[in-house]
Design an enzyme around this catalytic site. Structure first.
Site, PDB file in Angstrom:
ATOM      1  N   LYS A 180      -4.735  -8.585  -7.151  1.00  0.00           N
ATOM      2  CA  LYS A 180      -6.004  -8.810  -6.471  1.00  0.00           C
ATOM      3  C   LYS A 180      -7.071  -7.813  -6.940  1.00  0.00           C
ATOM      4  O   LYS A 180      -6.770  -6.645  -7.165  1.00  0.00           O
ATOM      5  CB  LYS A 180      -5.715  -8.690  -4.969  1.00  0.00           C
ATOM      6  CG  LYS A 180      -6.873  -8.577  -4.055  1.00  0.00           C
ATOM      7  CD  LYS A 180      -6.403  -8.472  -2.617  1.00  0.00           C
ATOM      8  CE  LYS A 180      -6.900  -7.160  -2.040  1.00  0.00           C
ATOM      9  NZ  LYS A 180      -7.175  -7.156  -0.612  1.00  0.00           N
ATOM     10  N   LYS A 195       0.819  -1.216   0.000  1.00  0.00           N
ATOM     11  CA  LYS A 195       0.000   0.000   0.000  1.00  0.00           C
ATOM     12  C   LYS A 195       0.850   1.261   0.000  1.00  0.00           C
ATOM     13  O   LYS A 195       0.481   2.259  -0.599  1.00  0.00           O
ATOM     14  CB  LYS A 195      -0.934   0.024   1.215  1.00  0.00           C
ATOM     15  CG  LYS A 195      -2.132  -0.894   1.067  1.00  0.00           C
ATOM     16  CD  LYS A 195      -3.258  -0.471   2.013  1.00  0.00           C
ATOM     17  CE  LYS A 195      -4.444  -1.419   1.911  1.00  0.00           C
ATOM     18  NZ  LYS A 195      -5.497  -1.114   2.886  1.00  0.00           N
ATOM     19  N   LYS A 220     -11.249  -2.649  -4.404  1.00  0.00           N
ATOM     20  CA  LYS A 220     -12.120  -1.483  -4.544  1.00  0.00           C
ATOM     21  C   LYS A 220     -11.309  -0.210  -4.685  1.00  0.00           C
ATOM     22  O   LYS A 220     -11.845   0.827  -5.051  1.00  0.00           O
ATOM     23  CB  LYS A 220     -13.145  -1.392  -3.412  1.00  0.00           C
ATOM     24  CG  LYS A 220     -12.656  -1.591  -1.990  1.00  0.00           C
ATOM     25  CD  LYS A 220     -13.842  -1.431  -1.015  1.00  0.00           C
ATOM     26  CE  LYS A 220     -13.843  -2.385   0.154  1.00  0.00           C
ATOM     27  NZ  LYS A 220     -12.757  -2.180   1.118  1.00  0.00           N
TER      28      LYS A 220
HETATM   29  P1  AMP Z   1     -10.864  -4.789   2.151  1.00  0.00           P
HETATM   30  O1  AMP Z   1     -11.494  -4.541   0.837  1.00  0.00           O
HETATM   31  O2  AMP Z   1      -9.382  -4.722   2.088  1.00  0.00           O
HETATM   32  O3  AMP Z   1     -11.473  -3.994   3.269  1.00  0.00           O
HETATM   33  O4  AMP Z   1     -11.188  -6.309   2.494  1.00  0.00           O
HETATM   34  C1  AMP Z   1     -12.341  -6.771   3.132  1.00  0.00           C
HETATM   35  C2  AMP Z   1     -12.375  -8.265   3.114  1.00  0.00           C
HETATM   36  O5  AMP Z   1     -12.490  -8.732   1.771  1.00  0.00           O
HETATM   37  C3  AMP Z   1     -11.113  -8.937   3.672  1.00  0.00           C
HETATM   38  O6  AMP Z   1     -11.462 -10.098   4.377  1.00  0.00           O
HETATM   39  C4  AMP Z   1     -10.317  -9.269   2.444  1.00  0.00           C
HETATM   40  O7  AMP Z   1      -9.470 -10.368   2.620  1.00  0.00           O
HETATM   41  C5  AMP Z   1     -11.419  -9.602   1.448  1.00  0.00           C
HETATM   42  N1  AMP Z   1     -11.000  -9.313   0.083  1.00  0.00           N
HETATM   43  C6  AMP Z   1     -10.727  -8.094  -0.448  1.00  0.00           C
HETATM   44  N2  AMP Z   1     -10.395  -8.198  -1.745  1.00  0.00           N
HETATM   45  C7  AMP Z   1     -10.453  -9.518  -2.051  1.00  0.00           C
HETATM   46  C8  AMP Z   1     -10.220 -10.276  -3.245  1.00  0.00           C
HETATM   47  N3  AMP Z   1      -9.870  -9.696  -4.396  1.00  0.00           N
HETATM   48  N4  AMP Z   1     -10.386 -11.613  -3.190  1.00  0.00           N
HETATM   49  C9  AMP Z   1     -10.753 -12.204  -2.047  1.00  0.00           C
HETATM   50  N5  AMP Z   1     -10.996 -11.566  -0.891  1.00  0.00           N
HETATM   51  C10 AMP Z   1     -10.845 -10.229  -0.884  1.00  0.00           C
END
Ligand code: AMP
Ligand code: TRP
Length: 333
Positions: A194, A111, A197
């Site tokens: 990955k 990041k 968002k």
């Molecule tokens: P975040 O978007 O970083 O707040 O992630 C929220 C949750 O979604 C966490 O448990 C991440 O591990 C999961 N997550 C985010 N992006 C992915 C992705 N591309 N594939 C699988 N899990 C994801």
């Protein structure tokens, strides 16, 4: 009873990656454990968030979670900044965690990129706050996508060091729950990155708010290679984009990638992408509609989150108060 905790950042529209990698796995846990789910706005501001957007996205994320099947009656659903214990315990953990441990966190390196000096201090100590989120509830099971495993290991290191340094057996060991065939959903533009968002390209992801045409278009434009689909898993090696699309269809239709290949092996991507887009639209359409309905009544949504925060506080406050006592802070009035 087992206590489950997980969190998700309101830093953008929730994606298919969030859904398949995390949210969807949270739903059944509501009936198997005491489940606590949190929209982590304190984590979100570790990188810049426009204030009005942060407010909007916090509601949007809460609506998405409910639309995906979290029921505020059957789980505790709330916003992180509404429960002060998170920030308070995080400070104590800032003083327990070692710089050497934080230096190993790959998410910080990803990041912060080349610009570490300009990153917020919050981004650096982000995993300490995450440990506090979980441990201020003495939660032991944490469903997350596999990118969060390293942070949970750090949380266990913090819990152990706290227990050891203060000579107590206070914080429990945390166990990650990493489930789902699509535990890691990749970008539609680059199968080695990955789906996120926060990716600058909206074409790289499916948002839970995308309409049918947008979903179909994004899938049609998704990067692939020129070969037809293989009929067995080994044939997906070194084909990250093909592997990703197969994983997504498997995830959304609740089957294994092997079965997808058995059915679609030999097909070109033209036909396969049609099937995939239809499956996504059928599955995500009702979720988007329910989100919209919830967001049309923000007062009711806020009220549900306020009840969630109250229930969360009832668990978190006493544990945080005991941590204060263990550390030796003079009791407040
Ligand atoms: P975040 O978007 O970083 O707040 O992630 C929220 C949750 O979604 C966490 O448990 C991440 O591990 C999961 N997550 C985010 N992006 C992915 C992705 N591309 N594939 C699988 N899990 C994801
Ligand atoms: N760091 C997690 C992510 O980006 C979100 C999160 C914050 C979380 N606190 C948590 C996940 C506690 C599980 C438990 O995905």
């Amino acid at each position: 009873m087992t206590r489950v905790f997980s969190g998700i950042q309101p830093s953008g529209v929730p994606t298919l990656g969030n859904y398949l990698g995390a949210i969807r796995n949270w739903v059944p846990l509501q009936d198997q454990a005491e489940a606590i789910y949190c929209v982590v706005d304190l984590h979100a501001i570790t990188v810049w968030q426009d204030p009005a957007e942060l407010t909007r996205q916090t509601r949007e994320m809460a609506a998405a979670l409910i639309a995906c099947g979290l029921d505020p009656q059957r789980c505790i659903l709330f916003v992180q900044s509404h429960v002060r214990a998170h920030a308070e315990l995080a400070w104590i953990f800032n003083c327990v965690a070692r710089l050497g441990w934080l230096n190993r966190m790959t998410q910080f390196k990803d990041k912060a990129g080349k610009n570490q000096e300009a990153s917020s201090a919050g981004l650096y100590v982000y995993p300490n706050l995450m440990a506090a989120d979980i441990l201020t509830y003495h939660a032991t099971k944490v469903p997350v996508g596999d990118d969060q495993k390293q942070h949970l290991e750090l949380a266990n290191d913090i819990a152990q060091k706290f227990n050891h340094d203060y000579g107590v057996d206070f914080f429990p060991t945390i166990e990650p729950l990493i489930q789902g065939v699509a535990a890691r959903v990749m970008s539609l533009r680059d199968g080695t990155k990955k789906m996120s968002k926060s990716d600058p390209s909206d074409q790289s992801r499916i948002n839970l708010t995308d309409d049918a045409d947008t979903i179909a278009l994004k899938i049609r434009r998704a990067k692939t290679d020129a070969e037809p689909l293989p009929d067995h898993m080994a044939g997906l090696e070194n084909r990250p984009e093909a592997r990703n699309l197969v994983g997504i269809l498997a995830g959304i239709t609740n089957t294994l990638p092997e079965n997808v290949l058995r059915e679609h092996g030999g097909q070109g991507f033209g036909a396969f992408k049609g099937t995939l887009a239809d499956a996504l639209v059928a599955h995500l359409g009702p979720i988007a509609a329910e989100m919209k309905r919830l967001l049309d009544d923000p007062a009711a949504l806020d009220a549900a989150l306020h009840v969630g925060a109250e229930r969360a506080r009832a668990i978190a406050e006493p544990i945080c108060a005991r941590a204060r006592e263990i550390v030796g802070f003079l009791p407040a009035k």
